[in-house]
Each structure stands twice: as structure tokens, then as C-alpha cells.
Design an enzyme around this catalytic site. Structure first.
Site, PDB file in Angstrom:
ATOM      1  N   HIS A 176       0.851  -1.189   0.000  1.00 28.43           N
ATOM      2  CA  HIS A 176       0.000   0.000   0.000  1.00 28.43           C
ATOM      3  C   HIS A 176       0.882   1.232   0.000  1.00 28.43           C
ATOM      4  O   HIS A 176       1.970   1.224   0.586  1.00 28.43           O
ATOM      5  CB  HIS A 176      -0.919  -0.005   1.233  1.00 28.43           C
ATOM      6  CG  HIS A 176      -2.048   0.967   1.143  1.00 28.43           C
ATOM      7  ND1 HIS A 176      -1.896   2.301   1.474  1.00 28.43           N
ATOM      8  CD2 HIS A 176      -3.343   0.811   0.760  1.00 28.43           C
ATOM      9  CE1 HIS A 176      -3.057   2.912   1.288  1.00 28.43           C
ATOM     10  NE2 HIS A 176      -3.946   2.040   0.855  1.00 28.43           N
ATOM     11  N   ASP A 234      -7.941  -4.863  -0.275  1.00 25.40           N
ATOM     12  CA  ASP A 234      -8.467  -5.514  -1.477  1.00 25.40           C
ATOM     13  C   ASP A 234      -8.272  -7.026  -1.478  1.00 25.40           C
ATOM     14  O   ASP A 234      -8.898  -7.725  -2.275  1.00 25.40           O
ATOM     15  CB  ASP A 234      -7.779  -4.938  -2.723  1.00 25.40           C
ATOM     16  CG  ASP A 234      -7.964  -3.441  -2.839  1.00 25.40           C
ATOM     17  OD1 ASP A 234      -9.120  -2.995  -2.841  1.00 25.40           O
ATOM     18  OD2 ASP A 234      -6.950  -2.714  -2.904  1.00 25.40           O
TER      19      ASP A 234
END
Length: 435
Positions: free
Chosen positions: A311, A370
Site C-alpha cells: 500500500h 483488497d
């Protein structure tokens, strides 16, 4: 907007061409302080260079705080795990927009207002008929949300008094448009909202009911989707939120601003990543092939990328991923798939191997939000092309809170990033026959 914790006696020094400039250090209530460079261009005749805005704070905000190193995410001071486990989506929506959790009366009034505004103009149905049947639901949704500007012309020149009602309208209508986009893409009739259902139940009803078949909402599924919506509600100044703020800074109407956020969210590096995770797991196919794909992910010459890991902000386990991992198990257990769901089996083994591999440890590549959300959606019967649409439903709350905050901030101006020009200095024009 001013920060009461700012201490004007603290400065950073910047030396340019022998001249020293004193730059104020703005104090954060928590997290990193910020060097105010807003006067550099005027006083030093140069700009700062920060590709991707990795080291740039474009605004002051009181909405969401992230500590990527410690894996912390808070909305208005509340930990995301507490909100996901104890709250519901519309309560979190109220918190983000108004800054405080609602009282019982405030909550009831807010949910009634959202339900009241869930219908869309009947003429919007004709817009859907202009799309071919194979159109991606995000394409349909993007056009439909932008078209709301035509149905609310009074908001083309909005005022401060319009902020709250606009936010409520947007939160209410986006799920309806999302469900309509799905129904049209599969050739089924639109299902109207049912105000006797709560927000999450109503969306599932519009997605899966038909005129001849009533959809009974499974409470485990409803609670899981409620958590997913909460976990996706806001995430500070990400790509889509920044896009909404930039569009809003020009004075564009709120429907146009949200449509720009949807467009940005559609990118595979942003909201489309959970769909990419499912496609990756399909490509891996079986647990026995995981080592092969781990090796491919490490090979810089191989185009394969391990989706759902890493991320831009988190250098620790994404706190949203931790909640979703357990939620995924709850949903699959309820559906009788806990021990035989191939997507979950591959995901868990892939995570376990990656978290022990020095390559991923050194690069601080942990599962993100996700990684498990797509598996939950798929188990619910939601097709992969709808994953980003659901993300947009949730993130609309954050977009509207950020949009409202931006317009209430007297320091905000129209966004105008600068550039480092590296092109030709000057060239003489020649006619086409002389080239």
C-alpha cells in the site's frame, strides 16, 4: 482552517542560491508535522518537486487519520476496528459528515432522510437504455451520477446551506444507481428502493430481487456488507478523494465532483484492485502453483504482480484487511464454503507464504483491504465487474465529507499544481513543405 496546535516559533530553513528562507512548521494533532511551503514560489522564484505528491499535504483535515507504520486508521478519532465491529454504515456516514456520532434522535432523522431520497428521477431510466448490454457497470454509473446535475439545476450554483442535503442525496441515490447499473448490465428490470429496509438490506434487495421473486436478506451477509462499507468509507487524501477535492475547488457542482471520484476509483491501481485479486487467484489456479507465482512476483523482468499486497501508505498490516479476513471466514462458514472455497484456500496460503518471505518482509508488503474483499463479494454472488461499484457506494460518504470540509475551509483555493518543464526551450515554426 487553523490548527490550534500550530506553534509559530518553529521553522525549517531552506537555502536557495545562498539565501535562507524560514518556513513555518505546522503542528499536527497527531502524526507527522508539515512544513508550510506555500510562500516558496513567491519568495524564492522556484517550486518544489514531488511526483505523486508522496511528501505533500494539500490540505488540513479533521476527518481521517492514518499511521501507515503502525497500521492505524481512525475516523474523527475512532479506531476503524471499533467502528466496523460496533457501528453501522449510516452512523459512520453521519460521523464523517458532521464530526460526531449521532444521538438516537439524530440517527433516526438521518436514516429517514437517506431513505426518503433514495429514489431517482424516472427519466434517468432512459439514460440507461442508451448503453449497450455489455457495458461495464462502472461506465454506466459514471455517466448516471454525472447526469444528476441535470435533475438538480439548483445545485449548479450551490450555497453553504445546500451542503448537508446534497451529502444526504448523494449517499441515498448512489446505491440505487449502482443497483440499476447492475440490473441493466444483466438485462433484468430495475428494482425500486424499499424504505422498510435499512441501507444495506435495501441495496441487496435492489441487486438481487426481481419483480417475481422476493430476495430474503441473510443477516450474516448483511452484516458483512455493512462492515465492508464502513471499511471503505474514507481513507484520507487518496487518488479519488484528491480528485474530488480538485474538481470541487473549481466550484464544480457536487454531482460532477463525485463523478470524477468514480472515474479515478475505477483505475486498477485504486478501486479496481479487488477485482484484480480475484483474477490473480484464478490465474494461480491451485495452491501447488503458489511458489511459482511468488517467484514471478520477485522477478523484476516478469510482468506478473502480486495483487492485494502492499500500500502507498501502510508499511504494516492494513487494519481493514485484518477485519475482512475474519469477515470472509464468517461469510464462507454461513454459506457452507469455509473448508472448500478455492479462492479462500489460495488466499490464506498465499498470505502465509508471503509473510514469511524475506523479499516481502524487507519491502513491507502486507495484505491490503483488497485482498479479501473480492472473495467475500464473490461468495455473496456479486460479480467481479461490480466490485468497484460497491467501493464507490461506500467511498461516496468520504468524498462528500471531504467535499464539505473543503468548501468550509477559508484557506482552500482552486487547485493548481505546477510542473518542472523539460521540453524544448524555443523553436521556429516551419511550413509543412519545409519540414
Amino acid at each position: 482552517m487553523t490548527n490550534e496546535n500550530n506553534n509559530d516559533s518553529e521553522f525549517a530553513e531552506l537555502k536557495i542560491r545562498g539565501k535562507i528562507f524560514k518556513l513555518p512548521i505546522l503542528k499536527a494533532s497527531i502524526g507527522e508535522d508539515v512544513i508550510d511551503i506555500s510562500r516558496v514560489s513567491a519568495e524564492a522564484d522556484c517550486f518544489t518537486y514531488d511526483p505523486g505528491f508522496m511528501s505533500t499535504a494539500s490540505c488540513q483535515s479533521t476527518i481521517t487519520y492514518i499511521d501507515g507504520d503502525k497500521g492505524i486508521l481512525r475516523h474523527r478519532g475512532y479506531d476503524i476496528k471499533d467502528l466496523a465491529e460496533k457501528s453501522d454504515f449510516l452512523e459512520v456516514a453521519y460521523l464523517l459528515i458532521y464530526g460526531e456520532l449521532p444521538s438516537g434522535e439524530q440517527y433516526n432523522n438521518f436514516t429517514k432522510q437517506v431513505a426518503h431520497h433514495s429514489l431517482v428521477n424516472e427519466r434517468l431510466h432512459y439514460l440507461f437504455q442508451t448503453f449497450c448490454s455489455s457495458s461495464h457497470p462502472m461506465a454506466i454509473m459514471l455517466a448516471a451520477v454525472g447526469s444528476l446535475s441535470a435533475f438538480y439545476p439548483d445545485l449548479l450554483n450551490f450555497k453553504e446551506a445546500d451542503y448537508e442535503l446534497t451529502a444526504i442525496r448523494m449517499i441515498a441515490k448512489i446505491p440505487t444507481i449502482a443497483a440499476m447499473s447492475y440490473k441493466y448490465s444483466i438485462g433484468q428490470p430495475f428494482i425500486y428502493p424499499d424504505n422498510s429496509l435499512d441501507f444495506t438490506e435495501n441495496f441487496l434487495h435492489m441487486m438481487f430481487a426481481t419483480p417475481c421473486t422476493k430476495y430474503t436478506v441473510n443477516p450474516i451477509i448483511k452484516n458483512a456488507l455493512n462492515k465492508i462499507f464502513i471499511l471503505h468509507a474514507d481513507h484520507e487524501q487518496n487518488a479519488s478523494t484528491s480528485t474530488v477535492r480538485i474538481a470541487g475547488s473549481s466550484g464544480a457542482n457536487p454531482f460532477a465532483c463525485i463523478s470524477t471520484g468514480i472515474a479515478s476509483l475505477w483505475g486498477p491501481a485504486h478501486g479496481g484492485a479487488n477485482e484484480a485479486v480475484i483474477n490473480m487467484i484464478k490465474e494461480i489456479g491451485s495452491s501447488e502453483y503458489i511458489p511459482k507465482y511468488i517467484a514471478k512476483a520477485k522477478d523484476k523482468n516478469d510482468p506478473f504482480r502480486l495483487m492485494g499486497f502492499g500500500h502507498r501508505v501502510y508499511k504494516n498490516y492494513d487494519p481493514r484487511a485484518a477485519v475482512l479476513k475474519e469477515t470472509c471466514k464468517e461469510v464462507l462458514k454461513e454459506l457452507g464454503q469455509l473448508d472448500n472455497n478455492p479462492f479462500l484456500q489460495i488466499a490464506i496460503e498465499l498470505e502465509a507464504i508471503a509473510l514469511k518471505d524475506e523479499y516481502f518482509i524487507e519491502r513491507k508488503l502486507y495484505p491490503n483491504v483488497d485482498f479479501y474483499s473480492g472473495i467475500i463479494y464473490k461468495a455473496m454472488g456479486i460479480p467481479s465487474q461490480m466490485f468497484t461499484v460497491l467501493f464507490a457506494i461506500a467511498r461516496t460518504v468520504g468524498w462528500m465529507a471531504q467535499w464539505k470540509e473543503m468548501h468550509e475551509d477559508p484557506e482552500q483555493k482552486i487547485s493548481r499544481p505546477r510542473q518542472l518543464y523539460t521540453g524544448y526551450v524555443h523553436r521556429e515554426y516551419k511550413g509543412i513543405r519545409e519540414r
